[in-house]
Scaffold this active site. Structure first.
Site, mmCIF file in Angstrom:
data_model
loop_
_atom_site.group_PDB
_atom_site.id
_atom_site.type_symbol
_atom_site.label_atom_id
_atom_site.label_comp_id
_atom_site.label_asym_id
_atom_site.label_seq_id
_atom_site.Cartn_x
_atom_site.Cartn_y
_atom_site.Cartn_z
ATOM 1 N N SER A 1 -28.547 -56.296 -71.966
ATOM 2 C CA SER A 1 -28.502 -56.934 -71.013
ATOM 3 C C SER A 1 -28.665 -55.993 -69.900
ATOM 4 O O SER A 1 -28.564 -54.810 -69.978
ATOM 5 C CB SER A 1 -27.413 -58.035 -70.842
ATOM 6 O OG SER A 1 -26.195 -57.298 -70.569
ATOM 7 N N GLU B 1 -26.386 -52.866 -80.497
ATOM 8 C CA GLU B 1 -27.564 -53.663 -80.743
ATOM 9 C C GLU B 1 -28.497 -53.972 -79.607
ATOM 10 O O GLU B 1 -28.025 -54.072 -78.818
ATOM 11 C CB GLU B 1 -27.237 -55.051 -81.284
ATOM 12 C CG GLU B 1 -27.947 -56.033 -82.198
ATOM 13 C CD GLU B 1 -27.347 -57.090 -82.800
ATOM 14 O OE1 GLU B 1 -27.592 -57.950 -82.308
ATOM 15 O OE2 GLU B 1 -26.553 -56.616 -83.974
ATOM 16 N N CYS C 1 -21.733 -56.912 -80.011
ATOM 17 C CA CYS C 1 -21.683 -57.689 -78.850
ATOM 18 C C CYS C 1 -20.295 -57.298 -78.285
ATOM 19 O O CYS C 1 -19.312 -56.930 -78.633
ATOM 20 C CB CYS C 1 -21.385 -59.294 -79.236
ATOM 21 S SG CYS C 1 -21.039 -60.287 -78.001
ATOM 22 N N LEU D 1 -17.683 -57.874 -74.569
ATOM 23 C CA LEU D 1 -17.276 -58.770 -73.448
ATOM 24 C C LEU D 1 -15.820 -58.292 -72.909
ATOM 25 O O LEU D 1 -14.942 -58.090 -73.459
ATOM 26 C CB LEU D 1 -17.376 -60.152 -73.979
ATOM 27 C CG LEU D 1 -16.820 -61.249 -72.794
ATOM 28 C CD1 LEU D 1 -17.613 -61.436 -71.340
ATOM 29 C CD2 LEU D 1 -16.405 -62.302 -73.526
#
Length: 402
Positions: free
Chosen positions: A295, A291, A257, A259
């Site tokens: 998006s 992973e 992840c 961000l």
């Protein structure tokens, strides 16, 4: 029998219900776009409607009032009662002045069962920044009822108001993420956080990131993960900019992840986060991949990074004088960049650099691609300086505690 949706004129917004589709004015642009009503509430005696704009990212979902609704063309959900439909101007279909026929014919048959979680936090305050969230995050309900959730920018603890935050800051001893600093250059530092050792911080970080990542599901089980927090330093301390996480034990994925917080986006920090994940893979003598699925925004970021890294390798290769071709294999590119072979092949195809010649596939570096690449490289950009990294890979054994 026609499968096209039938639109009705509503005499009053009171006839609307969850699942209805109609044209709604977007706050950001003032334009009218087709949208689904996901929820309805009444505040101060006035009804508000939570809508999702079709064919747009969920971050634009928002609460609107009756003045933002076009009642001239409403499509009721399939499970709407016949009595409710008859209230809509005797079921007389009308032309929609704000939707094209193409848009009308493409509207999906929406079921209320398909409605996703609604944004539940109005604002957060993190340090000097007040930020409007994009998506739902499972903060406690009593927190979400407040106009703003206040977060400690050092430990990410959340409280109800500025007074509670001020009391907390007197007691909070942290001035940087609670982990080991593994990288520092100029004002940028990275801290490695073990999701098991700093479980509360990791869970608070996941709650925060869920506000800006639609697909993020991790929250409670942070033990199997490492978190790499990027910060910028000033006289007050190390302020969080963004982070990426990775599993302690993973054969392929070097990032789970990623961000960059909204106040720091479009400044090159996202690329720096991605680059560090591959620098760590090089230290581990592995190739890595994020992973999947990515998006849309994540794919754009990775395509940009992969393209630059791979073109750097290709352009720096020596050419045979006689044959004028690059002497490098896809495996070599993967090894030099630590980019997974499948991602290397994907990127070469996207750049249209793979050609079929004399019964074999070859890489052909076109002059216009090189020119654009060198032009982009000439622009100032943040890069990881490997000499500033102080990190040794750890051996994680799945048979023992992390």
């Amino acid at each position: 029998m026609s499968n096209k949706p039938t639109f009705f004129f509503c005499k009053s917004a009171a006839q609307l219900e969850e699942g209805c589709t109609l044209s709604v004015r977007m706050e950001a642009t003032g334009m009218w776009k087709p949208a689904d009503i996901l929820s309805i509430k009444t505040e101060g005696g006035k009804r508000q409607y939570y809508v999702h704009f079709l064919h747009f990212d969920k971050r634009l979902d928002d609460w609107v009032v009756e003045e933002d609704l076009n009642l001239s063309s409403v499509r009721f959900p399939r499970n709407c009662s016949t009595a409710k439909r008859k209230l809509a101007d005797e079921d007389l279909p009308v032309a929609n002045e704000t939707m094209t026929r193409s848009q009308q014919s493409q509207l999906p048959q929406k079921s209320v069962d398909e409605i996703n979680a609604i944004k539940n936090v109005q604002w957060i305050e993190l340090g000097k920044h007040r930020i409007k969230p994009w998506y739902f995050s499972p903060y406690p309900q009593e927190m979400c009822a407040q106009p703003c959730i206040y977060l400690c920018e050092w430990c990410l603890k959340y409280v109800m108001n500025a007074t509670c935050l001020a009391r907390h800051l007197v007691k909070c001893n942290l001035r940087h993420p609670p982990g080991e600093e593994i990288y520092r250059k100029d004002t940028i530092s990275f801290f490695e956080i073990d999701g098991r050792r700093s479980r509360t911080y990791a869970q608070n970080l996941c709650l925060l990131s869920k506000l800006f990542l639609d697909e993020k599901t991790l929250y409670h089980d942070t033990d199997p993960f490492l978190f790499y927090i990027m910060t910028v330093f000033d006289s007050r301390g190390f302020h969080i900019v963004g982070y990426f996480s990775k599993e302690k034990i993973s054969d392929e994925n070097n990032l789970a992840c990623v961000l960059t917080l909204p106040p720091y986006q479009r400044l090159g920090y996202g690329r720096l986060l991605i680059e560090l994940s591959y620098v760590l893979s090089k230290c581990e003598r592995k190739t890595g991949s994020p992973e999947k699925p990515l998006s849309d925004l994540g794919l754009l970021s990775y395509r940009s990074f992969w393209s630059q890294a791979i073109l750097d390798v290709l352009i720096n290769q020596k050419y045979h004088d006689s044959e004028n071709k690059i002497t490098i294999s896809i495996n070599d590119i993967s090894e030099k960049t630590s980019i997974n072979i499948d991602d290397v092949i994907f990127t070469l195809k996207e750049l249209e650099l793979i050609m079929y010649y004399k019964s074999r596939h070859i890489v052909c570096v076109k002059s216009d691609v090189v020119k654009n690449h060198l032009k982009n490289k000439s622009k100032p950009q943040l890069r990881i300086d490997a000499s500033c990294l102080h990190w040794v890979p750890k051996e994680w054994n799945s048979s023992k505690k992390h």
